[in-house]
Design an enzyme around this catalytic site. Structure first.
Site, PDB file in Angstrom:
ATOM      1  N   LYS A 183       0.888  -1.170   0.000  1.00  0.00           N
ATOM      2  CA  LYS A 183       0.000   0.000   0.000  1.00  0.00           C
ATOM      3  C   LYS A 183       0.921   1.212   0.000  1.00  0.00           C
ATOM      4  O   LYS A 183       1.522   1.568   1.001  1.00  0.00           O
ATOM      5  CB  LYS A 183      -0.888  -0.038   1.243  1.00  0.00           C
ATOM      6  CG  LYS A 183      -1.559   1.276   1.614  1.00  0.00           C
ATOM      7  CD  LYS A 183      -2.602   1.734   0.635  1.00  0.00           C
ATOM      8  CE  LYS A 183      -3.420   2.880   1.239  1.00  0.00           C
ATOM      9  NZ  LYS A 183      -2.582   4.048   1.627  1.00  0.00           N
ATOM     10  N   GLY A 240       4.320   3.738  11.022  1.00  0.00           N
ATOM     11  CA  GLY A 240       3.571   4.989  11.013  1.00  0.00           C
ATOM     12  C   GLY A 240       3.070   5.354  12.393  1.00  0.00           C
ATOM     13  O   GLY A 240       3.688   5.031  13.409  1.00  0.00           O
ATOM     14  N   SER A 241       1.912   6.010  12.433  1.00  0.00           N
ATOM     15  CA  SER A 241       1.370   6.548  13.676  1.00  0.00           C
ATOM     16  C   SER A 241       0.772   5.456  14.556  1.00  0.00           C
ATOM     17  O   SER A 241       0.422   4.368  14.085  1.00  0.00           O
ATOM     18  CB  SER A 241       0.286   7.583  13.366  1.00  0.00           C
ATOM     19  OG  SER A 241      -0.841   6.946  12.774  1.00  0.00           O
ATOM     20  N   GLY A 244      -2.888   4.847  13.403  1.00  0.00           N
ATOM     21  CA  GLY A 244      -2.977   4.034  12.193  1.00  0.00           C
ATOM     22  C   GLY A 244      -2.624   2.586  12.441  1.00  0.00           C
ATOM     23  O   GLY A 244      -3.324   1.669  12.004  1.00  0.00           O
ATOM     24  N   GLY A 245      -1.540   2.353  13.169  1.00  0.00           N
ATOM     25  CA  GLY A 245      -1.119   0.990  13.454  1.00  0.00           C
ATOM     26  C   GLY A 245      -2.115   0.243  14.316  1.00  0.00           C
ATOM     27  O   GLY A 245      -2.401  -0.929  14.084  1.00  0.00           O
ATOM     28  N   GLU A 264       5.312  -0.841  13.588  1.00  0.00           N
ATOM     29  CA  GLU A 264       6.289  -0.004  14.290  1.00  0.00           C
ATOM     30  C   GLU A 264       5.673   1.386  14.346  1.00  0.00           C
ATOM     31  O   GLU A 264       5.398   1.992  13.311  1.00  0.00           O
ATOM     32  CB  GLU A 264       7.624  -0.018  13.546  1.00  0.00           C
ATOM     33  CG  GLU A 264       8.740   0.654  14.291  1.00  0.00           C
ATOM     34  CD  GLU A 264       9.082   2.005  13.693  1.00  0.00           C
ATOM     35  OE1 GLU A 264       8.719   3.009  14.346  1.00  0.00           O
ATOM     36  OE2 GLU A 264       9.678   2.064  12.623  1.00  0.00           O
ATOM     37  N   CYS A 301      11.799   7.953  13.529  1.00  0.00           N
ATOM     38  CA  CYS A 301      11.121   7.282  14.635  1.00  0.00           C
ATOM     39  C   CYS A 301      12.010   7.170  15.866  1.00  0.00           C
ATOM     40  O   CYS A 301      11.522   6.884  16.958  1.00  0.00           O
ATOM     41  CB  CYS A 301      10.637   5.904  14.207  1.00  0.00           C
ATOM     42  SG  CYS A 301      11.905   4.904  13.403  1.00  0.00           S
ATOM     43  N   GLU A 392       4.202  12.002  21.581  1.00  0.00           N
ATOM     44  CA  GLU A 392       5.208  12.202  20.541  1.00  0.00           C
ATOM     45  C   GLU A 392       4.916  13.483  19.753  1.00  0.00           C
ATOM     46  O   GLU A 392       3.781  13.738  19.358  1.00  0.00           O
ATOM     47  CB  GLU A 392       5.227  11.005  19.582  1.00  0.00           C
ATOM     48  CG  GLU A 392       6.273  11.130  18.489  1.00  0.00           C
ATOM     49  CD  GLU A 392       6.275   9.945  17.531  1.00  0.00           C
ATOM     50  OE1 GLU A 392       7.294   9.725  16.861  1.00  0.00           O
ATOM     51  OE2 GLU A 392       5.231   9.253  17.446  1.00  0.00           O
TER      52      GLU A 392
END
Length: 508
Positions: A183, A240-241, A244-245, A264, A301, A392
Site C-alpha cells: 500500500k 507509522g502513527s 494508524g497501526g 512499528e 522514529c 510524541e
C-alpha cells in the site's frame, strides 16, 4: 516513467475514478501526475494474484529468491536520476539524503539475498528416531520455518525508499517466500511507482511468478482496510502513527481468521543524562543532541524527543545551551503540509500543559512547510502528573524533564510507555551505580544506547528495532536487520516422515 497507475502484478491498472496528487513540500504545490486510487476489485485482484503466486513462490529455492532480490537492487540503481528526482520532489528531502537512503535500500536487498542463499536462517532441527528408547520409543521429528502467505506492507511517510515499496518489510517478506502487496504512501506515490516498476522488472528477469509483487495506491483508510480484511492476506507490516497501526491491528484481530500485524509506531526515545556527565561535558552533549534533534527535520522514529536529568549545578546551563544550539541550526523542510501541521499542533499541545516552559524556539517567518525547532522543559513532578506531556511530537522537538533526585528519575522511566530506544549519557566512574537505570530501561525499550544518540539504525543481525507497545505491536520482533524475516514465517514439525516427502533442508 511515472504513469499514476497501480501495479496489479505485472499489469498497470487504473480502473477507478478517484485520483490524488503528491505535493512538492518545498514549493508547496501539487505535482502534475494524477495517481489512480485502487478500486475494491483491483484490491481483490492483487491479493488473489498474490495467493496464486504463493503456491509457487513458497517453494522456490533460496538461491533463486536471492537472485530476485539482487535483481531488484540492480533495477533500483538503474532508475538513477529519475528516482532521485522523484524522491526529492515529493519529500522535500535533499539529494544527499535520497542517495544515502537508496544505498541503504540496496544494502538491505543484498543482505537478505545473502541470508536466504543458504538455509541456516530457517533454524532447521533434526531429532532422529530412537526406536529402542525405554520406556517408550522416540519418533523421528524435524522442524523448519515456512512462509505465512501474502503479506500487505504499508509504506512509511518518512522513508520513501528504505521503509517503503522495496524497504525492510517488503524485502524481508519476499526473502521469506511471501508475495507482497504494498500500500503505497500517498505522500510519495511517484517514487513508489518507480520502485514498483523495478521490482516487476526484476521478477520477470528472474522468472518469479506473476503476482509475487503488487503496488496499490490509495489515500485514507479505505484501501488499507480492504487489504487487511481480505481473507487471503496472512500478515501485515506497518510503519507509522499509533492511531494508524492500532486501527490495523484491531481490524486484523477482528477477522474470522485473525492475522499478525507487525506495526512499528510511536516513540519519544528517552535520553538520560547524569549530573556528572553534565558537569564534565554539557556543552559537548548539547552540540551532539542539537544535531540529533534536528537531523532530517526530526522526522525519524528514533528522534530524541525526551531528555531526562536530575537537577544539578549545570542543568540549567545545559538546557539553555541545547536550546540555543538547536534553534541556531537552519530550519528545514518537512515531508508534507500535513506533517508540518501535526508538528505544530502536537508541539502546542505539549507546551500548553501545566509546568511546561519553552526555552528555545525559532522566531520569525519561515517558508510554508519549514519547521521551527523547539526545546521546552518541565519538572519531573509535573511530567508524572500529566500523561499529555509525554506524547510524541514528530519533528525537531525535545522536552527536558528535570527530576529532583534519582528516585524520581526512575519513577519517570518506569511510567513511560514502551519505546524503541533509550539512551544513557554517563561517566565511567558512575558505571557501578547504573544497574537500576539499565534495568528500568530494559523493561521500557527495545534498544539501549550508551554515550551516543538514538538516531541512526544499523542494518545488522544484532539490531532490535521494536519495543514494548506502543513502540511496536510485538516487542519480540525487529523491523530492521536479518531477524526481520522471522515475522513472516512459522514453525512446522514433521513426524516420522518418509525422506522423499520432507522439505529439502530436512532430508537425510
Amino acid at each position: 516513467m511515472i504513469t499514476g497507475k497501480n501495479y496489479i502484478g505485472n499489469k498497470l491498472s487504473a480502473n477507478g475514478s478517484v485520483t490524488h496528487h503528491t505535493i512538492n513540500p518545498k514549493l508547496n504545490i501539487e505535482t502534475s501526475t494524477p495517481f489512480f486510487e485502487a478500486t475494491e476489485a483491483e484490491v481483490d485482484e492483487a491479493v488473489t494474484l498474490g495467493w496464486e503466486a504463493f503456491k509457487t513462490y513458497r517453494k522456490i529455492p533460496g538461491f533463486k529468491r536471492a537472485a530476485f532480490l539482487n535483481a531488484i537492487a540492480d533495477e533500483i540503481l538503474a532508475l538513477d536520476k529519475e528516482l532521485i528526482e522523484a524522491y526529492t520532489t515529493e519529500s522535500g528531502l535533499p539529494e544527499g539524503r535520497a542517495i544515502g537512503e537508496r544505498g541503504r535500500t540496496v544494502f538491505q536487498l543484498r543482505s537478505f539475498a545473502d541470508l536466504v542463499s543458504k538455509e541456516d536462517w530457517r533454524e532447521n532441527v533434526i531429532d532422529e528416531a530412537i526406536p529402542d528408547r525405554q520406556p517408550l520409543p522416540k519418533e523421528d521429528l524435524r522442524k523448519t520455518l515456512i512462509p505465512l502467505g501474502p503479506v500487505v506492507v504499508f509504506a512509511a511517510s518518512n522513508f520513501p525508499l528504505a521503509f517503503s515499496t522495496a524497504g525492510g518489510d517488503t524485502v524481508s517478506a519476499l526473502a521469506a517466500g511471501c508475495p507482497v502487496i504494498v500500500k503505497a504512501h500517498a505522500m510519495h506515490s511517484g517514487t513508489a511507482e518507480l520502485v514498483a516498476s523495478a521490482i516487476i522488472k526484476a521478477a520477470e528477469k528472474t522468472g518469479m511468478p506473476n503476482g509475487v509483487f503488487s503496488n496499490i495506491m490509495g489515500r485514507g483508510r479505505t484501501v488499507g482496510t480492504a487489504l487487511v480484511k481480505h481473507p487471503k492476506v496472512k500478515a501485515v507490516g506497518f510503519t507509522g502513527s499509533i492511531s494508524g497501526g492500532r486501527a490495523l491491528f484491531d481490524l486484523a484481530a477482528q477477522r474470522e481468521e485473525p492475522i499478525p500485524v507487525f506495526a512499528e509506531m510511536g516513540s519519544i526515545n528517552p535520553v538520560i543524562i547524569t549530573s556528572k556527565a553534565l558537569d564534565k561535558r554539557y556543552a559537548d552533549i548539547a552540540d551532539t543532541y542539537a544535531s540529533s534533534i534536528t537531523l532530517g527535520t526530526g522526522q525519524f522514529c528514533t528522534n530524541p524527543g525526551l531528555i531526562l536529568t536530575v537537577e544539578g549545578d549545570n542543568t540549567q546551563a545545559f538546557v539553555q545551551d541545547l536550546a540555543e544550539k538547536t534553534i541556531a541550526i537552519e530550519a528545514q523542510c518537512m515531508l508534507h503540509p500535513n506533517i508540518k501541521q501535526g508538528f505544530v499542533e502536537n508541539g502546542q499541545s505539549v507546551t500548553s500543559q501545566k509546568g511546561v516552559e519553552i526555552v528555545g524556539v525559532v522566531e520569525g517567518d519561515l517558508e510554508p512547510n519549514y519547521a521551527a525547532s523547539l526545546i521546552a522543559t518541565i519538572s519531573g513532578a509535573d511530567f508524572l502528573a500529566n500523561p499529555k506531556t509525554g506524547q510524541e511530537v514528530f519533528g525537531p522537538f525535545s522536552l527536558v524533564v528535570k527530576c529532583k533526585n534519582e528516585e524520581e528519575l526512575l519513577k519517570v522511566i518506569n511510567n513511560l510507555e514502551g519505546q524503541l530506544t533509550g539512551t544513557i549519557i554517563a561517566e565511567e566512574e558512575e558505571y557501578a551505580n547504573l544497574h537500576d537505570l539499565v534495568d528500568a530501561l530494559e523493561n521500557r525499550v527495545g534498544r539501549i544506547i550508551f554515550n551516543g544518540v538514538p538516531t541512526g539504525v544499523e542494518v545488522c543481525p544484532s539490531m532490535q528495532h521494536g519495543g514494548p507497545y506502543p513502540a511496536s505491536t510485538d516487542s519480540r520482533f525487529t523491523a530492521v536487520g536479518a531477524n526481520a524475516i522471522k515475522r513472516w514465517v512459522r514453525p512446522v514439525s514433521y513426524q516420522s516422515f518418509p525422506n522423499e516427502l520432507l522439505p529439502d533442508a530436512l532430508k537425510n
